[in-house]
Design an enzyme around this catalytic site. Structure first.
Site, PDB file in Angstrom:
ATOM      1  N   ASP A 112       0.823  -1.216   0.000  1.00 40.34           N
ATOM      2  CA  ASP A 112       0.000   0.000   0.000  1.00 40.34           C
ATOM      3  C   ASP A 112       0.860   1.270   0.000  1.00 40.34           C
ATOM      4  O   ASP A 112       0.552   2.235  -0.688  1.00 40.34           O
ATOM      5  CB  ASP A 112      -0.925   0.021   1.216  1.00 40.34           C
ATOM      6  N   TRP A 139      -5.628  -1.089   0.156  1.00 43.33           N
ATOM      7  CA  TRP A 139      -5.546  -1.944  -1.054  1.00 43.33           C
ATOM      8  C   TRP A 139      -5.340  -3.392  -0.668  1.00 43.33           C
ATOM      9  O   TRP A 139      -5.863  -4.299  -1.313  1.00 43.33           O
ATOM     10  CB  TRP A 139      -4.436  -1.462  -1.985  1.00 43.33           C
ATOM     11  N   ASP A 140      -4.544  -3.620   0.371  1.00 43.78           N
ATOM     12  CA  ASP A 140      -4.380  -4.977   0.873  1.00 43.78           C
ATOM     13  C   ASP A 140      -5.726  -5.566   1.277  1.00 43.78           C
ATOM     14  O   ASP A 140      -6.026  -6.720   0.971  1.00 43.78           O
ATOM     15  CB  ASP A 140      -3.469  -4.950   2.112  1.00 43.78           C
ATOM     16  N   LEU A 141      -6.502  -4.781   1.997  1.00 47.77           N
ATOM     17  CA  LEU A 141      -7.797  -5.274   2.471  1.00 47.77           C
ATOM     18  C   LEU A 141      -8.731  -5.544   1.292  1.00 47.77           C
ATOM     19  O   LEU A 141      -9.440  -6.550   1.255  1.00 47.77           O
ATOM     20  CB  LEU A 141      -8.426  -4.269   3.443  1.00 47.77           C
ATOM     21  N   GLY A 145      -7.524  -8.643  -0.626  1.00 47.73           N
ATOM     22  CA  GLY A 145      -7.876  -9.871   0.084  1.00 47.73           C
ATOM     23  C   GLY A 145      -9.319 -10.278  -0.171  1.00 47.73           C
ATOM     24  O   GLY A 145      -9.619 -11.460  -0.379  1.00 47.73           O
TER      25      GLY A 145
END
Lengths: 407, 407
Positions: B136, B165-167, B170
């Site tokens: 991110d 963005w990671d969330l 995922g």
């Protein structure tokens, strides 16, 4: 070679506004589902949301409603509500899925709809679990994020601009629908699924360890542009460009040391400080001293030198730029080289750059982005095919303003 | 009354580290899937990621690996790699699903695995579409978000702290797996699915209208704590509390005017400025003048007065607080009143507050959070049941350090 898109055949009715629910519908549509967004004849609450194109149309609305069909029906009228209910329960093997952020009461009461159609899957998004309205801008202050964001020396909380919870909630809604639909194919039974924006945010705070940290009495601080728990910060280059440099993993940290030639100097620094920079926590503890060395190095070199050097060594880094600059970059690193993006003709607003689905399925191939519909452009077609209404009936409804059929 | 969880029966192998892939696995696990996370015997790259509990264990790792089983296998050894491959392709009707953010090469090359198991679904997360690492903190600068965040008078870009963005990535991974699994039940065939963190971010920028805005030559500015395109900002109360107040929809705007009694003053202000505050764009244009009036009003009243008044009128607002304060709030508005949260016994770290699944399925009921596994606590069980290894074989592998079996 034509391959059908992954969710081709699935059919969804969306009654929505703003980000989360429309994004859920968009995601399903870009995976190939037939998503019908139903709006009032003059557009919903988000129909004029900024940013606007030069013709006054909403780039926000167009962005979030790509690849859908639009039906314009006035649910302020009893006939309009009946039409929408009929569309929701219309017999269809892969349909009877409602995605909404409107209150699940009145004509959208799950129990009423499910009595007519036990196969119904109704996913309802609310602000908080009690049904009150909430947006990212109100959820974030409650969870403490603005207090952790912004310049270190600034006492003021700082709101971040990305509506992250909306985006996460929209994707969770798709997960809810796909999971419920998987169950339905086994049991034949639908169900209602509830999802609150604040609950999504609270859950993510738990998953990232923030909730347990707070509960265990540890007070997270504001670290400005530093990455928490390892090494990362922004730096200025000799030519006044700004770059972000990250040493999260040991491999990234070593790459940074090798690329800059500072490896042994940084190792000596660690010894001096009684730290071990091969441990991420110690990189965080020594971040200011580390940053001083990296800052000196960056200030002596231009981006044109640093960029290729960092790439060669596999440093985890990036350049600060505006989205415009990223679009103007004609190198392989520029966004225009990414097949995710393509130009679509957006009726009214003209050619527009748009993203397709970031998930790349090997069996479906890359699907190009499709434009958003003109409001009400599929009203007649939908009422005709799904409810069997005649042209005369559709014309009468349009004349009475209960529906709107765009050309 | 026991109801099986929504994805009970589905089985996933996860080879991962950090946020996106582990969150994908966590989401599937909290929906009832059997998710086996495979790590090296001493833990993966994220096993010591901050924040840490007082015993030194990672609250981050525990947060992202709740409700999974853990197998510890050393994939730096040929035997370890063979074991992992065997687990991935082990015949199982609802299995053969691999979720990973490790490179899809070597022993994880899709083509090799699919040759043994055409039903395999392999979802691979990368940093960018070219397979380079990105987080991110590096994606955001490329997309321009730090330049839009932070105090208006501050020239410096401001990194936000939430790894959004990671969330999102995922959750997209879960969507990819559920969509591919839906296809597989029709065709019998698996597929590989690729997903890049930067592509997710670029797609969301398109969906929110930011990409088209930039492409059409409009330069978004930094608006500090103001909400863009309508009315919203933070204010100080008489007792020095800070609140966020939002007038995004007309209904919210009217509620604010009514609650504060400023409705007619604000209407007069609009006339004076040649604006119409019933239009969201005009509320944004007149935001500073509006904020001045609201700020005066807030400075005259305490939070104890404002809170109930705003609730009564349905104002969209919230209080700035730390996560700690939200946990200490014993009112129905406090987080501890939310059934999403419960205490779990986290082996080693003790009792810990943890969130379950924010999606509430009527057919499954609320599922309480489950703790993360002890590293390697299911190694023996998994090798025995999935590959039929004997206790003696498992003991020999453990003795040679190829696997680790925690008690």
């Amino acid at each position: 070679m034509f391959a059908p898109n992954t969710l081709t055949g699935l059919s969804i009715i969306e009654l929505s506004a703003f980000v989360a629910a429309p994004l859920g519908g968009l995601t399903l549509a870009q995976l190939g589902a037939d998503v019908i967004r139903i709006d009032p004849p003059r557009g919903g609450l988000d129909y004029h949301r900024w940013p606007l194109a030069s013709d006054g149309s909403s780039l926000f609305w167009q962005g979030l409603n790509k690849a859908k069909r639009s039906a314009a029906i006035d649910t302020a009228t009893p006939e309009g509500r009946e039409l929408v209910q009929a569309l929701i329960v219309a017999p269809e093997d892969n349909g009877n899925i409602l995605l909404t952020n409107f209150p699940a009461r009145g004509f959208l009461l799950y129990e009423t709809l499910a009595a007519q159609c036990p196969r119904l899957i109704q996913l309802t998004i609310t602000g908080d679990r009690l049904g009150r309205s909430a947006v990212d801008y109100t959820v974030n202050p409650r969870l403490g994020f603005p207090g952790l964001t912004g310049p270190q020396n600034d006492e003021q909380p700082c709101n971040h601009v990305l509506p992250a919870w909306d985006l996460i909630t929209g994707h969770l809604a798709v997960i809810g629908i796909l999971a419920a639909e998987r169950s339905r194919r086994a049991s034949g039974q639908g169900q209602s699924v509830a999802l609150a924006l604040e609950d999504a945010a609270l859950a993510m705070s738990s998953h990232l360890g923030l909730l347990a940290e707070a509960q265990l009495g540890m007070q997270r601080q504001k670290y400005g542009n530093y990455l928490y728990g390892a090494f990362g910060r922004d730096f200025l280059t000799a030519d006044q460009e700004r770059i972000m440099v990250v040493g999260l993993t040991l491999k990234q940290w070593r790459a940074l040391g090798q690329a800059t030639g500072l490896q042994s100097e940084l190792d000596a620094l660690a010894t001096e400080l009684g730290l071990n920079f091969s441990q991420e926590g110690d990189r965080f503890r020594g971040r200011e001293a580390i940053a001083e060395r990296i800052a000196e190095w960056c200030a002596r070199h231009s981006l044109t030198y640093i960029g290729p050097l960092f790439e060669q060594h596999g440093v985890c880094w990036s350049r600060y730029q505006s989205l415009q600059q990223g679009l103007q970059d004609s190198s392989p690193d520029g966004f225009m080289a990414n097949p995710l993006l393509s130009m679509v003709i957006q009726p009214g607003a003209g050619p527009q750059l748009a993203a397709g689905m970031p998930l790349q399925f090997s069996a479906a191939g890359q699907q190009a982005a499709r434009a958003a519909p003109v409001l009400g452009s599929s009203t007649a077609e939908i009422l005709s095919t799904m409810l069997g209404l005649t042209d005369a009936q559709i014309g009468a409804l349009a004349q009475r303003g209960i529906i709107m059929c765009a050309a």
